[in-house]
Scaffold this motif. Structure first.
Motif, PDB file in Angstrom:
ATOM      1  N   LEU A  33      43.669  42.561  33.305  1.00 26.90           N
ATOM      2  CA  LEU A  33      44.595  42.455  34.430  1.00 26.90           C
ATOM      3  C   LEU A  33      44.754  40.981  34.786  1.00 26.90           C
ATOM      4  O   LEU A  33      43.776  40.222  34.743  1.00 26.90           O
ATOM      5  CB  LEU A  33      44.052  43.173  35.670  1.00 26.90           C
ATOM      6  CG  LEU A  33      43.542  44.607  35.528  1.00 26.90           C
ATOM      7  CD1 LEU A  33      43.141  45.134  36.903  1.00 26.90           C
ATOM      8  CD2 LEU A  33      44.590  45.485  34.903  1.00 26.90           C
ATOM      9  N   GLY A  34      45.956  40.577  35.161  1.00 23.52           N
ATOM     10  CA  GLY A  34      46.161  39.189  35.576  1.00 23.52           C
ATOM     11  C   GLY A  34      47.351  39.077  36.496  1.00 23.52           C
ATOM     12  O   GLY A  34      48.287  39.880  36.432  1.00 23.52           O
ATOM     13  N   GLY A  35      47.313  38.075  37.375  1.00 24.22           N
ATOM     14  CA  GLY A  35      48.456  37.832  38.249  1.00 24.22           C
ATOM     15  C   GLY A  35      48.290  36.504  38.942  1.00 24.22           C
ATOM     16  O   GLY A  35      47.167  36.067  39.194  1.00 24.22           O
ATOM     17  N   ASN A  36      49.428  35.847  39.227  1.00 24.52           N
ATOM     18  CA  ASN A  36      49.327  34.540  39.902  1.00 24.52           C
ATOM     19  C   ASN A  36      50.370  34.360  40.998  1.00 24.52           C
ATOM     20  O   ASN A  36      50.702  33.249  41.351  1.00 24.52           O
ATOM     21  CB  ASN A  36      49.381  33.393  38.890  1.00 24.52           C
ATOM     22  CG  ASN A  36      50.743  33.230  38.234  1.00 24.52           C
ATOM     23  OD1 ASN A  36      51.561  34.146  38.266  1.00 24.52           O
ATOM     24  ND2 ASN A  36      50.978  32.079  37.637  1.00 24.52           N
ATOM     25  N   LEU A  37      50.869  35.481  41.535  1.00 20.17           N
ATOM     26  CA  LEU A  37      51.836  35.396  42.636  1.00 20.17           C
ATOM     27  C   LEU A  37      51.415  36.334  43.763  1.00 20.17           C
ATOM     28  O   LEU A  37      50.854  37.404  43.490  1.00 20.17           O
ATOM     29  CB  LEU A  37      53.229  35.832  42.159  1.00 20.17           C
ATOM     30  CG  LEU A  37      54.001  34.914  41.209  1.00 20.17           C
ATOM     31  CD1 LEU A  37      55.346  35.559  40.873  1.00 20.17           C
ATOM     32  CD2 LEU A  37      54.214  33.535  41.828  1.00 20.17           C
ATOM     33  N   GLY A  38      51.720  35.961  45.005  1.00 21.12           N
ATOM     34  CA  GLY A  38      51.483  36.851  46.152  1.00 21.12           C
ATOM     35  C   GLY A  38      50.004  37.052  46.422  1.00 21.12           C
ATOM     36  O   GLY A  38      49.169  36.201  46.097  1.00 21.12           O
ATOM     37  N   ASP A  53      52.264  24.658  33.947  1.00 17.97           N
ATOM     38  CA  ASP A  53      52.775  24.198  35.251  1.00 17.97           C
ATOM     39  C   ASP A  53      53.091  25.374  36.171  1.00 17.97           C
ATOM     40  O   ASP A  53      54.221  25.580  36.600  1.00 17.97           O
ATOM     41  CB  ASP A  53      54.027  23.331  35.057  1.00 17.97           C
ATOM     42  CG  ASP A  53      55.140  24.091  34.356  1.00 17.97           C
ATOM     43  OD1 ASP A  53      54.843  25.060  33.620  1.00 17.97           O
ATOM     44  OD2 ASP A  53      56.318  23.751  34.552  1.00 17.97           O
ATOM     45  N   GLN A  54      52.084  26.184  36.438  1.00 18.13           N
ATOM     46  CA  GLN A  54      52.251  27.328  37.345  1.00 18.13           C
ATOM     47  C   GLN A  54      50.914  27.570  38.027  1.00 18.13           C
ATOM     48  O   GLN A  54      49.881  27.067  37.585  1.00 18.13           O
ATOM     49  CB  GLN A  54      52.736  28.573  36.590  1.00 18.13           C
ATOM     50  CG  GLN A  54      51.872  28.966  35.411  1.00 18.13           C
ATOM     51  CD  GLN A  54      52.367  30.243  34.740  1.00 18.13           C
ATOM     52  OE1 GLN A  54      52.903  31.127  35.385  1.00 18.13           O
ATOM     53  NE2 GLN A  54      52.166  30.333  33.439  1.00 18.13           N
ATOM     54  N   PRO A  55      50.916  28.347  39.146  1.00 20.09           N
ATOM     55  CA  PRO A  55      49.676  28.549  39.895  1.00 20.09           C
ATOM     56  C   PRO A  55      48.594  29.215  39.052  1.00 20.09           C
ATOM     57  O   PRO A  55      48.897  29.904  38.061  1.00 20.09           O
ATOM     58  CB  PRO A  55      50.095  29.487  41.040  1.00 20.09           C
ATOM     59  CG  PRO A  55      51.576  29.456  41.091  1.00 20.09           C
ATOM     60  CD  PRO A  55      52.072  29.053  39.741  1.00 20.09           C
ATOM     61  N   SER A  56      47.331  29.026  39.471  1.00 17.86           N
ATOM     62  CA  SER A  56      46.230  29.644  38.730  1.00 17.86           C
ATOM     63  C   SER A  56      46.278  31.169  38.886  1.00 17.86           C
ATOM     64  O   SER A  56      46.824  31.701  39.860  1.00 17.86           O
ATOM     65  CB  SER A  56      44.898  29.090  39.207  1.00 17.86           C
ATOM     66  OG  SER A  56      44.735  29.347  40.566  1.00 17.86           O
ATOM     67  N   PHE A  57      45.683  31.843  37.934  1.00 20.53           N
ATOM     68  CA  PHE A  57      45.684  33.310  37.880  1.00 20.53           C
ATOM     69  C   PHE A  57      44.364  33.865  38.395  1.00 20.53           C
ATOM     70  O   PHE A  57      43.337  33.188  38.384  1.00 20.53           O
ATOM     71  CB  PHE A  57      45.816  33.786  36.427  1.00 20.53           C
ATOM     72  CG  PHE A  57      47.200  33.720  35.853  1.00 20.53           C
ATOM     73  CD1 PHE A  57      47.929  34.879  35.627  1.00 20.53           C
ATOM     74  CD2 PHE A  57      47.787  32.498  35.521  1.00 20.53           C
ATOM     75  CE1 PHE A  57      49.204  34.836  35.085  1.00 20.53           C
ATOM     76  CE2 PHE A  57      49.068  32.447  34.975  1.00 20.53           C
ATOM     77  CZ  PHE A  57      49.771  33.618  34.756  1.00 20.53           C
ATOM     78  N   LEU A  58      44.376  35.119  38.805  1.00 22.71           N
ATOM     79  CA  LEU A  58      43.153  35.916  38.871  1.00 22.71           C
ATOM     80  C   LEU A  58      43.181  36.847  37.673  1.00 22.71           C
ATOM     81  O   LEU A  58      44.211  37.466  37.386  1.00 22.71           O
ATOM     82  CB  LEU A  58      43.061  36.728  40.162  1.00 22.71           C
ATOM     83  CG  LEU A  58      42.869  35.951  41.458  1.00 22.71           C
ATOM     84  CD1 LEU A  58      42.639  36.902  42.633  1.00 22.71           C
ATOM     85  CD2 LEU A  58      41.739  34.928  41.375  1.00 22.71           C
ATOM     86  N   ASN A  59      42.058  36.947  36.972  1.00 24.47           N
ATOM     87  CA  ASN A  59      41.948  37.844  35.817  1.00 24.47           C
ATOM     88  C   ASN A  59      40.714  38.718  35.937  1.00 24.47           C
ATOM     89  O   ASN A  59      39.693  38.298  36.487  1.00 24.47           O
ATOM     90  CB  ASN A  59      41.870  37.037  34.512  1.00 24.47           C
ATOM     91  CG  ASN A  59      43.192  36.438  34.100  1.00 24.47           C
ATOM     92  OD1 ASN A  59      43.379  35.215  34.084  1.00 24.47           O
ATOM     93  ND2 ASN A  59      44.151  37.269  33.755  1.00 24.47           N
ATOM     94  N   GLN A  60      40.831  39.915  35.388  1.00 21.33           N
ATOM     95  CA  GLN A  60      39.723  40.876  35.381  1.00 21.33           C
ATOM     96  C   GLN A  60      39.889  41.783  34.168  1.00 21.33           C
ATOM     97  O   GLN A  60      41.011  42.107  33.784  1.00 21.33           O
ATOM     98  CB  GLN A  60      39.776  41.728  36.670  1.00 21.33           C
ATOM     99  CG  GLN A  60      38.657  42.750  36.789  1.00 21.33           C
ATOM    100  CD  GLN A  60      38.711  43.513  38.113  1.00 21.33           C
ATOM    101  OE1 GLN A  60      39.795  43.782  38.641  1.00 21.33           O
ATOM    102  NE2 GLN A  60      37.551  43.879  38.635  1.00 21.33           N
ATOM    103  N   VAL A  61      38.758  42.201  33.585  1.00 28.14           N
ATOM    104  CA  VAL A  61      38.809  43.132  32.444  1.00 28.14           C
ATOM    105  C   VAL A  61      38.193  44.466  32.860  1.00 28.14           C
ATOM    106  O   VAL A  61      37.170  44.500  33.564  1.00 28.14           O
ATOM    107  CB  VAL A  61      38.067  42.553  31.223  1.00 28.14           C
ATOM    108  CG1 VAL A  61      37.885  43.610  30.138  1.00 28.14           C
ATOM    109  CG2 VAL A  61      38.836  41.356  30.652  1.00 28.14           C
TER     110      VAL A  61
END
Ligand SMILES: Nc1ncnc2c1ncn2[C@@H]1O[C@H](COP(=O)(O)OP(=O)(O)OP(=O)(O)O)[C@@H](O)[C@H]1O
Ligand SMILES: Nc1nc2c(c(=O)[nH]1)N=C(CO)CN2
Length: 166
Positions: free
Chosen positions: A8-13, A49-57
């Motif tokens: 899972l990953g996302g870098n917005l909101g 050039d984009q915000p950092s992500f949160l990732n989880q497996v």
């Protein structure tokens, strides 16, 4: 029952909330989550050039076949508001299939194992936490071995362990 590993990953909101909603929907629509890594904050890979992500497996037991899993995770991404704007660009949630048992499959729609997982520390680090001895069915190396040899040196930092609990 087939064993599935998802990234899972996302870098917005509200990144933690999107991960939580994804986990809840996966548990009801794909199958029970048997292991979840902690959540990591990771520097953007590929398009930097984009915000950092949160990732989880996640490790999930599923009765769905691989194509059905793909269809279901695409629907979940859509329901959570994912817009496909640009390749490797920012997104509220991305769900990738890393492994489906020992399956090796390369079709236009679906490649398993994920073709770039061994090049991505943001994938290998959380994966190693829950499956260090899992052997990549094509590369014939464990996740720990792949992590040691991973050429990428972008930052991957623990973000939250409590949210990773089941
Ligand atoms: N192992 C896989 N897991 C998820 N999607 C896959 C996989 N293999 C192929 N795909 C295809 O890739 C498409 C999604 O691409 P997407 O826009 O999420 O790529 P991306 O996340 O930008 O890049 P990447 O796949 O390199 O992480 C899906 O619609 C699916 O058909
Ligand atoms: N750190 C990080 N970088 C990425 C990620 C991701 O999940 N984490 N996903 C991408 C497209 O799949 C591109 N780059």
């Amino acid at each position: 029952m087939p064993k599935l590993y998802l990234l899972l990953g996302g870098n917005l909101g509200n990144r933690t909330l999107y991960l939580q909603q994804a986990r809840e929907t996966i548990a009801t629509q794909v199958g029970p989550i048997v292991q979840a890594s902690g959540i990591y904050e990771t520097a953007a890979w590929g398009k930097t050039d984009q915000p950092s992500f949160l990732n989880q497996v996640l490790e999930v037991e599923t009765q769905l076949g691989p194509e059905q899993v793909l269809q279901t995770i695409n629907l979940i991404e859509h329901e959570l508001g994912r817009e496909r704007l640009e390749h490797w660009g920012s997104r509220v949630i991305d769900i990738d299939i890393l492994f489906y048992d020992d399956l090796v499959q390369q079709t236009q729609r679906l490649t398993i194992p994920h073709p770039q997982l061994h090049l991505r520390r943001f994938t290998l680090q959380p994966l190693q936490e829950i499956a260090p001895n899992l052997v990549h069915p094509m590369l014939q190396q464990t996740i720990s071995e792949l992590l040691i040899r991973c050429p990428d040196d972008l930052e991957v930092n623990p973000y939250s362990y409590s949210s990773g609990e089941l």
